[in-house]
Design an enzyme around this catalytic site. Structure first.
Site, mmCIF file in Angstrom:
data_model
loop_
_atom_site.group_PDB
_atom_site.id
_atom_site.type_symbol
_atom_site.label_atom_id
_atom_site.label_comp_id
_atom_site.label_asym_id
_atom_site.label_seq_id
_atom_site.Cartn_x
_atom_site.Cartn_y
_atom_site.Cartn_z
ATOM 1 N N LYS A 1 1.437 -18.200 7.788
ATOM 2 C CA LYS A 1 1.193 -16.930 8.486
ATOM 3 C C LYS A 1 -0.079 -17.011 9.338
ATOM 4 O O LYS A 1 -0.131 -16.484 10.458
ATOM 5 C CB LYS A 1 1.096 -15.790 7.459
ATOM 6 C CG LYS A 1 0.625 -14.472 8.020
ATOM 7 C CD LYS A 1 1.557 -13.886 9.080
ATOM 8 C CE LYS A 1 0.928 -12.651 9.709
ATOM 9 N NZ LYS A 1 1.738 -12.082 10.770
ATOM 10 N N LYS B 1 -9.470 -9.494 11.744
ATOM 11 C CA LYS B 1 -9.524 -10.010 10.364
ATOM 12 C C LYS B 1 -8.817 -11.360 10.262
ATOM 13 O O LYS B 1 -9.341 -12.324 9.699
ATOM 14 C CB LYS B 1 -8.874 -8.963 9.440
ATOM 15 C CG LYS B 1 -8.646 -9.359 7.991
ATOM 16 C CD LYS B 1 -7.233 -9.784 7.635
ATOM 17 C CE LYS B 1 -6.125 -8.842 7.963
ATOM 18 N NZ LYS B 1 -4.793 -9.260 7.526
HETATM 19 P P1 NAP Z 1 -2.399 -0.666 7.531
HETATM 20 O O1 NAP Z 1 -1.484 0.274 8.182
HETATM 21 O O2 NAP Z 1 -3.853 -0.613 7.885
HETATM 22 O O3 NAP Z 1 -2.239 -0.506 5.946
HETATM 23 C C1 NAP Z 1 -3.119 -1.148 5.067
HETATM 24 C C2 NAP Z 1 -2.791 -0.757 3.646
HETATM 25 O O4 NAP Z 1 -3.791 -1.322 2.769
HETATM 26 C C3 NAP Z 1 -2.822 0.764 3.393
HETATM 27 O O5 NAP Z 1 -1.868 1.072 2.431
HETATM 28 C C4 NAP Z 1 -4.238 0.954 2.856
HETATM 29 O O6 NAP Z 1 -4.403 2.129 2.088
HETATM 30 C C5 NAP Z 1 -4.356 -0.268 1.985
HETATM 31 N N1 NAP Z 1 -5.751 -0.589 1.632
HETATM 32 C C6 NAP Z 1 -6.737 -0.981 2.459
HETATM 33 N N2 NAP Z 1 -7.868 -1.200 1.760
HETATM 34 C C7 NAP Z 1 -7.581 -0.910 0.459
HETATM 35 C C8 NAP Z 1 -8.326 -0.940 -0.739
HETATM 36 N N3 NAP Z 1 -9.617 -1.339 -0.752
HETATM 37 N N4 NAP Z 1 -7.724 -0.576 -1.889
HETATM 38 C C9 NAP Z 1 -6.419 -0.195 -1.888
HETATM 39 N N5 NAP Z 1 -5.647 -0.147 -0.786
HETATM 40 C C10 NAP Z 1 -6.240 -0.510 0.388
HETATM 41 O O7 NAP Z 1 -1.971 -2.178 7.783
HETATM 42 P P2 NAP Z 1 -0.530 -2.775 8.139
HETATM 43 O O8 NAP Z 1 -0.428 -2.888 9.614
HETATM 44 O O9 NAP Z 1 0.507 -2.089 7.354
HETATM 45 O O10 NAP Z 1 -0.737 -4.278 7.607
HETATM 46 C C11 NAP Z 1 -0.638 -4.607 6.232
HETATM 47 C C12 NAP Z 1 -0.764 -6.123 6.099
HETATM 48 O O11 NAP Z 1 0.308 -6.752 6.824
HETATM 49 C C13 NAP Z 1 -2.050 -6.700 6.680
HETATM 50 O O12 NAP Z 1 -2.461 -7.801 5.897
HETATM 51 C C14 NAP Z 1 -1.636 -7.157 8.067
HETATM 52 O O13 NAP Z 1 -2.466 -8.184 8.560
HETATM 53 C C15 NAP Z 1 -0.222 -7.632 7.804
HETATM 54 N N6 NAP Z 1 0.705 -7.584 8.956
HETATM 55 C C16 NAP Z 1 0.751 -6.495 9.766
HETATM 56 C C17 NAP Z 1 1.639 -6.473 10.831
HETATM 57 C C18 NAP Z 1 1.729 -5.306 11.787
HETATM 58 O O14 NAP Z 1 2.360 -5.475 12.840
HETATM 59 N N7 NAP Z 1 1.172 -4.147 11.493
HETATM 60 C C19 NAP Z 1 2.490 -7.568 11.058
HETATM 61 C C20 NAP Z 1 2.440 -8.650 10.193
HETATM 62 C C21 NAP Z 1 1.536 -8.652 9.138
HETATM 63 P P3 NAP Z 1 -4.805 3.523 2.816
HETATM 64 O O15 NAP Z 1 -3.519 4.078 3.346
HETATM 65 O O16 NAP Z 1 -5.421 4.323 1.758
HETATM 66 O O17 NAP Z 1 -5.773 3.149 3.918
#
Ligand code: NAP
Length: 296
Positions: free
Chosen positions: A172, A240
């Site tokens: 990844k 990140k």
């Molecule tokens: P996001 O919308 O920012 O969601 C992040 C999640 O992590 C939320 O549920 C957040 O909770 C939780 N979180 C953050 N800090 C935390 C903590 N200290 N304790 C407990 N929960 C915590 O991110 P996302 O876009 O869904 O991405 C999630 C993962 O997938 C990341 O690693 C990202 O790099 C990867 N990813 C994302 C994409 C994309 O297109 N978005 C594609 C591939 C991979 P809250 O709701 O309370 O903030």
């Protein structure tokens, strides 16, 4: 008996993934730090757990989709974290993009509970998560993967077995190295071309007619010219990943000079206050220096 699922992390990606599992008829116990996001899924049948440990307790498969390594340290390895509730024999699947050290720590913690662990970060963004069409890059025990394949297939169009534990995480990171570079290159090409007098759509059309033609250029190029920076994947999460890549390059003694430059470009976007915008808004940094906007 149908597998019982725990799901922790209902952000942009996790909410769509958990919704698909519910739609497929699984019993899903969810936890999200911000409870309102979990409540949004209650209408679709999700059971809301008060802690990550409770989401894991009694679940055969626990899926985590968290922002970054500190989030995994808190919600998986920390107090009231997933590991506390994880049953012997269960399979923990971490879909978050993290670093190899976090993956290794999670593998060890799961093993101490007699559970199996897969690192399974994803390719594809918000729409693919909602449509159940993600690419999964899975590292770990192949037998454990086969056991949970039916669950993972609900969320994905393709599963690539990357190799032993940690391989999914590394794959990844390599994947996002390329994505970040293409975003940076597209930004520079568009700003330079537009300042020199070319219509931006003509640049995109030319790229789409050559060897670099891709869904990415078509999609993100379209978003840029339409000035639609609605967040699918945020600047802060791409930054990140670039930092995780810098750490991986250091660990493996591989120089990553282009990645270093791209990382600083994303750092500039973050410093400008764009951290929650989509990562294709990184073009604004270059536009500002050039004094030109790329729009239809
Ligand atoms: P996001 O919308 O920012 O969601 C992040 C999640 O992590 C939320 O549920 C957040 O909770 C939780 N979180 C953050 N800090 C935390 C903590 N200290 N304790 C407990 N929960 C915590 O991110 P996302 O876009 O869904 O991405 C999630 C993962 O997938 C990341 O690693 C990202 O790099 C990867 N990813 C994302 C994409 C994309 O297109 N978005 C594609 C591939 C991979 P809250 O709701 O309370 O903030």
């Amino acid at each position: 008996m149908r597998k019982r699922i725990g799901f922790v992390g209902l952000g942009i990606m996790g909410s769509g993934m958990a919704a698909n599992l519910l739609r497929a008829g699984y019993v899903v116990k969810v936890f999200n730090r911000t409870r309102s996001k979990a409540e949004e899924l209650a209408g679709a049948g999700a059971l809301i757990a008060p802690t990550p440990a409770e989401a894991a307790r009694g679940s055969d498969v626990v899926i985590t989709m968290l922002a970054d390594p500190p989030a995994v340290k808190d919600a998986v390895l920390g107090r009231n974290g997933v590991i506390e509730g994880l049953a012997a024999g269960a399979v923990l699947v971490d879909c978050s993009t993290v670093d190899p050290m976090t993956t290794a720590a999670t593998l060890q913690a799961a093993a101490e509970k007699g559970a199996r662990f897969l690192d399974a970060p994803v390719g594809g963004s918000k729409d693919a998560a909602a449509a159940g069409e993600l690419l999964l890059m899975v590292g770990g025990d192949e037998k454990a993967l086969d056991e949970v394949r039916d669950v993972l297939e609900v969320m994905s169009r393709k599963i690539i077995y990357a190799g032993p534990s940690g391989s999914g995480t590394m794959l990844k990171l390599c994947f996002n190295l390329m994505v970040s570079h293409v975003a940076a290159g597209l930004s520079e090409a568009l700003v330079l071309g537009v300042k020199a007098g070319l219509p931006p759509q003509r640049i995109i059309d030319a790229l789409m007619s050559g060897v670099l033609a891709s869904r990415f250029i078509e999609w993100k190029g379209g978003c840029i010219v339409d000035r639609d920076f609605t967040t699918n994947f945020s600047i802060k999460l791409m930054h990140k990943d670039l930092n995780l890549l810098a750490g991986a390059g250091h660990s493996y003694d591989v120089p990553l000079p282009v990645t270093a430059a791209v990382k600083e470009l994303f750092a500039m976007a973050k410093a400008r206050g764009q951290e929650d915008e989509d990562f294709c808004s990184v073009i604004k940094v270059i536009e500002d220096f050039a004094g030109v906007d790329v729009k239809r």
